[in-house]
Design an enzyme around this catalytic site. Structure first.
Site, PDB file in Angstrom:
ATOM      1  N   ARG A 153       0.814  -1.214   0.000  1.00 59.07           N
ATOM      2  CA  ARG A 153       0.000   0.000   0.000  1.00 59.07           C
ATOM      3  C   ARG A 153       0.849   1.266   0.000  1.00 59.07           C
ATOM      4  O   ARG A 153       0.395   2.312  -0.452  1.00 59.07           O
ATOM      5  CB  ARG A 153      -0.931   0.023   1.214  1.00 59.07           C
ATOM      6  CG  ARG A 153      -0.185   0.057   2.518  1.00 59.07           C
ATOM      7  CD  ARG A 153      -1.015   0.311   3.748  1.00 59.07           C
ATOM      8  NE  ARG A 153      -0.149   0.251   4.909  1.00 59.07           N
ATOM      9  CZ  ARG A 153       0.624   1.246   5.326  1.00 59.07           C
ATOM     10  NH1 ARG A 153       0.606   2.403   4.695  1.00 59.07           N
ATOM     11  NH2 ARG A 153       1.414   1.106   6.374  1.00 59.07           N
ATOM     12  N   GLU A 181       5.795   4.755  23.900  1.00 58.12           N
ATOM     13  CA  GLU A 181       4.639   4.505  23.033  1.00 58.12           C
ATOM     14  C   GLU A 181       3.656   3.566  23.726  1.00 58.12           C
ATOM     15  O   GLU A 181       2.435   3.799  23.709  1.00 58.12           O
ATOM     16  CB  GLU A 181       5.090   3.914  21.704  1.00 58.12           C
ATOM     17  CG  GLU A 181       3.936   3.653  20.746  1.00 58.12           C
ATOM     18  CD  GLU A 181       4.325   2.817  19.552  1.00 58.12           C
ATOM     19  OE1 GLU A 181       3.781   3.053  18.461  1.00 58.12           O
ATOM     20  OE2 GLU A 181       5.176   1.894  19.707  1.00 58.12           O
ATOM     21  N   TRP A 219       4.923   8.474  15.244  1.00 56.82           N
ATOM     22  CA  TRP A 219       3.588   8.470  14.654  1.00 56.82           C
ATOM     23  C   TRP A 219       3.314   9.715  13.817  1.00 56.82           C
ATOM     24  O   TRP A 219       2.222   9.862  13.268  1.00 56.82           O
ATOM     25  CB  TRP A 219       2.526   8.359  15.757  1.00 56.82           C
ATOM     26  CG  TRP A 219       2.267   6.953  16.201  1.00 56.82           C
ATOM     27  CD1 TRP A 219       2.852   6.292  17.244  1.00 56.82           C
ATOM     28  CD2 TRP A 219       1.351   6.025  15.607  1.00 56.82           C
ATOM     29  NE1 TRP A 219       2.354   5.016  17.346  1.00 56.82           N
ATOM     30  CE2 TRP A 219       1.432   4.832  16.355  1.00 56.82           C
ATOM     31  CE3 TRP A 219       0.470   6.086  14.529  1.00 56.82           C
ATOM     32  CZ2 TRP A 219       0.656   3.705  16.057  1.00 56.82           C
ATOM     33  CZ3 TRP A 219      -0.292   4.975  14.225  1.00 56.82           C
ATOM     34  CH2 TRP A 219      -0.193   3.800  14.976  1.00 56.82           C
ATOM     35  N   TYR A 240      -4.926   2.010  18.602  1.00 58.82           N
ATOM     36  CA  TYR A 240      -4.676   1.062  19.689  1.00 58.82           C
ATOM     37  C   TYR A 240      -5.286   1.418  21.039  1.00 58.82           C
ATOM     38  O   TYR A 240      -6.098   0.671  21.583  1.00 58.82           O
ATOM     39  CB  TYR A 240      -3.157   0.903  19.873  1.00 58.82           C
ATOM     40  CG  TYR A 240      -2.461   0.309  18.698  1.00 58.82           C
ATOM     41  CD1 TYR A 240      -2.370  -1.072  18.532  1.00 58.82           C
ATOM     42  CD2 TYR A 240      -1.859   1.125  17.737  1.00 58.82           C
ATOM     43  CE1 TYR A 240      -1.710  -1.629  17.447  1.00 58.82           C
ATOM     44  CE2 TYR A 240      -1.205   0.579  16.648  1.00 58.82           C
ATOM     45  CZ  TYR A 240      -1.134  -0.803  16.503  1.00 58.82           C
ATOM     46  OH  TYR A 240      -0.478  -1.347  15.424  1.00 58.82           O
ATOM     47  N   ARG A 244      -8.812 -19.519  29.473  1.00 55.54           N
ATOM     48  CA  ARG A 244      -8.237 -19.455  28.119  1.00 55.54           C
ATOM     49  C   ARG A 244      -8.731 -18.231  27.358  1.00 55.54           C
ATOM     50  O   ARG A 244      -8.527 -18.114  26.160  1.00 55.54           O
ATOM     51  CB  ARG A 244      -8.579 -20.735  27.354  1.00 55.54           C
ATOM     52  CG  ARG A 244      -7.976 -21.989  27.959  1.00 55.54           C
ATOM     53  CD  ARG A 244      -8.236 -23.209  27.094  1.00 55.54           C
ATOM     54  NE  ARG A 244      -9.642 -23.568  27.040  1.00 55.54           N
ATOM     55  CZ  ARG A 244     -10.233 -24.440  27.874  1.00 55.54           C
ATOM     56  NH1 ARG A 244      -9.527 -25.001  28.849  1.00 55.54           N
ATOM     57  NH2 ARG A 244     -11.509 -24.745  27.734  1.00 55.54           N
ATOM     58  N   ARG A 245      -9.369 -17.318  28.067  1.00 56.64           N
ATOM     59  CA  ARG A 245      -9.963 -16.132  27.437  1.00 56.64           C
ATOM     60  C   ARG A 245      -9.279 -14.838  27.882  1.00 56.64           C
ATOM     61  O   ARG A 245      -9.860 -13.763  27.766  1.00 56.64           O
ATOM     62  CB  ARG A 245     -11.451 -16.067  27.772  1.00 56.64           C
ATOM     63  CG  ARG A 245     -12.217 -17.310  27.333  1.00 56.64           C
ATOM     64  CD  ARG A 245     -13.668 -17.255  27.762  1.00 56.64           C
ATOM     65  NE  ARG A 245     -14.383 -18.463  27.374  1.00 56.64           N
ATOM     66  CZ  ARG A 245     -15.685 -18.684  27.600  1.00 56.64           C
ATOM     67  NH1 ARG A 245     -16.391 -17.744  28.230  1.00 56.64           N
ATOM     68  NH2 ARG A 245     -16.250 -19.806  27.222  1.00 56.64           N
ATOM     69  N   CYS A 254      -1.398  -3.297  13.795  1.00 54.26           N
ATOM     70  CA  CYS A 254      -0.486  -4.348  13.319  1.00 54.26           C
ATOM     71  C   CYS A 254      -0.291  -5.384  14.422  1.00 54.26           C
ATOM     72  O   CYS A 254      -0.467  -6.578  14.194  1.00 54.26           O
ATOM     73  CB  CYS A 254       0.846  -3.746  12.897  1.00 54.26           C
ATOM     74  SG  CYS A 254       0.728  -2.628  11.488  1.00 54.26           S
ATOM     75  N   ARG A 312      -0.485  -9.113  12.687  1.00 49.31           N
ATOM     76  CA  ARG A 312      -0.962  -9.452  11.337  1.00 49.31           C
ATOM     77  C   ARG A 312       0.058  -9.028  10.292  1.00 49.31           C
ATOM     78  O   ARG A 312       0.161  -9.619   9.214  1.00 49.31           O
ATOM     79  CB  ARG A 312      -2.297  -8.771  11.051  1.00 49.31           C
ATOM     80  CG  ARG A 312      -2.185  -7.253  11.017  1.00 49.31           C
ATOM     81  CD  ARG A 312      -3.387  -6.535  10.418  1.00 49.31           C
ATOM     82  NE  ARG A 312      -3.151  -5.105  10.453  1.00 49.31           N
ATOM     83  CZ  ARG A 312      -2.554  -4.412   9.468  1.00 49.31           C
ATOM     84  NH1 ARG A 312      -2.159  -5.019   8.370  1.00 49.31           N
ATOM     85  NH2 ARG A 312      -2.365  -3.112   9.588  1.00 49.31           N
ATOM     86  N   ASP A 341       6.818  -4.872   9.896  1.00 48.40           N
ATOM     87  CA  ASP A 341       8.026  -4.345   9.262  1.00 48.40           C
ATOM     88  C   ASP A 341       9.186  -4.890  10.084  1.00 48.40           C
ATOM     89  O   ASP A 341       9.476  -4.408  11.168  1.00 48.40           O
ATOM     90  CB  ASP A 341       7.966  -2.812   9.310  1.00 48.40           C
ATOM     91  CG  ASP A 341       9.256  -2.123   8.914  1.00 48.40           C
ATOM     92  OD1 ASP A 341      10.270  -2.800   8.711  1.00 48.40           O
ATOM     93  OD2 ASP A 341       9.247  -0.876   8.839  1.00 48.40           O
ATOM     94  N   ASN A 377       8.307  -3.643  18.737  1.00 52.55           N
ATOM     95  CA  ASN A 377       7.176  -4.414  19.237  1.00 52.55           C
ATOM     96  C   ASN A 377       7.606  -5.387  20.321  1.00 52.55           C
ATOM     97  O   ASN A 377       6.877  -5.596  21.300  1.00 52.55           O
ATOM     98  CB  ASN A 377       6.484  -5.160  18.101  1.00 52.55           C
ATOM     99  CG  ASN A 377       5.884  -4.239  17.057  1.00 52.55           C
ATOM    100  OD1 ASN A 377       6.074  -4.441  15.857  1.00 52.55           O
ATOM    101  ND2 ASN A 377       5.165  -3.215  17.498  1.00 52.55           N
ATOM    102  N   HIS A 390       7.640  -8.762   6.652  1.00 51.43           N
ATOM    103  CA  HIS A 390       8.215  -8.218   5.424  1.00 51.43           C
ATOM    104  C   HIS A 390       9.372  -7.259   5.680  1.00 51.43           C
ATOM    105  O   HIS A 390       9.470  -6.632   6.736  1.00 51.43           O
ATOM    106  CB  HIS A 390       7.137  -7.500   4.600  1.00 51.43           C
ATOM    107  CG  HIS A 390       6.328  -6.525   5.393  1.00 51.43           C
ATOM    108  ND1 HIS A 390       5.133  -6.863   6.001  1.00 51.43           N
ATOM    109  CD2 HIS A 390       6.525  -5.218   5.699  1.00 51.43           C
ATOM    110  CE1 HIS A 390       4.647  -5.814   6.624  1.00 51.43           C
ATOM    111  NE2 HIS A 390       5.477  -4.793   6.461  1.00 51.43           N
ATOM    112  N   TYR A 419      10.910  -3.936   3.721  1.00 49.78           N
ATOM    113  CA  TYR A 419      10.730  -2.979   2.637  1.00 49.78           C
ATOM    114  C   TYR A 419      11.963  -2.997   1.739  1.00 49.78           C
ATOM    115  O   TYR A 419      13.086  -3.260   2.195  1.00 49.78           O
ATOM    116  CB  TYR A 419      10.461  -1.582   3.191  1.00 49.78           C
ATOM    117  CG  TYR A 419       9.049  -1.433   3.711  1.00 49.78           C
ATOM    118  CD1 TYR A 419       8.001  -1.200   2.828  1.00 49.78           C
ATOM    119  CD2 TYR A 419       8.762  -1.564   5.062  1.00 49.78           C
ATOM    120  CE1 TYR A 419       6.699  -1.089   3.286  1.00 49.78           C
ATOM    121  CE2 TYR A 419       7.455  -1.449   5.524  1.00 49.78           C
ATOM    122  CZ  TYR A 419       6.431  -1.215   4.633  1.00 49.78           C
ATOM    123  OH  TYR A 419       5.130  -1.114   5.083  1.00 49.78           O
ATOM    124  N   ALA A 430       8.174   3.532   5.933  1.00 52.81           N
ATOM    125  CA  ALA A 430       7.256   3.601   4.784  1.00 52.81           C
ATOM    126  C   ALA A 430       5.874   3.976   5.286  1.00 52.81           C
ATOM    127  O   ALA A 430       5.367   3.370   6.227  1.00 52.81           O
ATOM    128  CB  ALA A 430       7.220   2.268   4.054  1.00 52.81           C
TER     129      ALA A 430
END
Length: 298
Positions: A27, A64, A86, A128, A160-161, A180, A200, A203, A211, A241, A243, A297
């Protein structure tokens, strides 16, 4: 192999993406090499997975995370903490809608100093923090998912929840960037708290190290609030991925030998999950290789 440094999980992933990634247009228009499905796991009772093959600015990552926990969605609070990660999204929107090619520095200065301007241009939509702390149900009630996790860990730790997530389908199109790092699930065994983070999209050069650092900081805060020790941090990636303008940086990082991982220490017990400050975190024994610069990006 049993004594192989756990950071090789990251370096092996970099190598896999470089050698086997599917070349695709994304994108942003920059293009990526992408693989689907990856996992790493770390014993965070023994160390924090803050990469050593390049310097990770862990204070920025944790600031963050603390901002997410406030439930705020405006970058003004971040910029006041000198966190600029951001800015790209609202800046791009401002330039597109006004036609003014303002510099990032000038835009950020105005966001910090002008509350009305910040309200108009600094908000990221229901990203978030809003979903974590104020998920809105169909009846208009707001749900604090973080409070729910802490309550479950204290009162029903074998459930488990015990999880929270940010993928609110009804509000995705209002967000500057859909989440993400989507799902955080927690598990208690032998009085140790483990955390599984599903992303999901990641980068792998720029986002992944942040993260991991932020995720472990969150895990440490929740564990402390629930009187638990730290277990494992398990990370699962969907679309992983690089870039195309990060390939040389990845190759450089692969030439470096990992050094011992540091430890993340909380210097005090905060009154609640809402009471932590960046000064409460200490990363001990961190001796990384130099920082590797790369463009985000957008």
């Amino acid at each position: 192999m049993l004594n192989r440094h756990p950071e090789y999980q990251y370096l092996d992933l970099l190598q896999q993406v470089l050698e086997h990634g599917d070349r695709r247009i994304d994108r942003t228009g920059v293009g990526t090499l992408s693989v689907f499905g990856a996992m790493a796991r770390f014993d965070v009772g023994a160390y924090a997975p803050i990469l050593t093959t390049k310097r990770v600015y862990w204070k920025t990552a944790i600031k963050e995370m603390l901002w997410f926990l406030t439930g705020k969605t405006n970058i003004q609070a971040l910029l006041k903490e000198n966190v600029r990660i951001w800015t790209d999204w609202p800046l791009a929107r401002y330039r597109k809608e006004t036609g003014e090619n303002v510099s990032q520095e000038a835009f950020e200065k105005r966001i910090v100093e002008d509350d009305a301007f910040a309200a108009r241009w600094g908000d990221l939509g229901p990203v978030y923090g809003k979903q974590w702390r104020r998920w809105q149900g169909p009846d208009g009630r707001a749900f604090d998912q973080i409070a729910g996790v802490i309550d479950a860990l204290k009162n029903n730790p074998t459930s488990r929840r015990i999880l929270f997530h940010g993928w609110n389908v009804a509000e995705i199109d209002q967000m500057a960037l859909p989440p993400c790092h989507m799902v955080y699930q927690f598990h208690v065994a032998k009085d140790k708290l483990s955390c599984l983070l599903f992303q999901r999209s990641v980068d792998v050069l720029l986002g992944n190290p942040f993260n991991w650092a932020a995720g472990v900081a969150l895990q440490a805060m929740i564990a402390q609030q629930c009187d638990l020790e730290l277990g494992e941090f398990v990370w699962v990636g969907g679309d992983v991925h690089l870039y195309l303008n990060h390939l040389e940086q990845a190759r450089l990082q692969l030439t470096r030998e990992p050094r011992p991982f540091p430890r993340l220490v909380l210097k005090r017990r905060a009154a609640s999950i809402d009471d932590y400050r960046i000064e409460d975190f200490d990363v001990q024994g961190y001796d990384p290789h130099p920082h590797i610069a790369a463009e985000v990006a957008v």
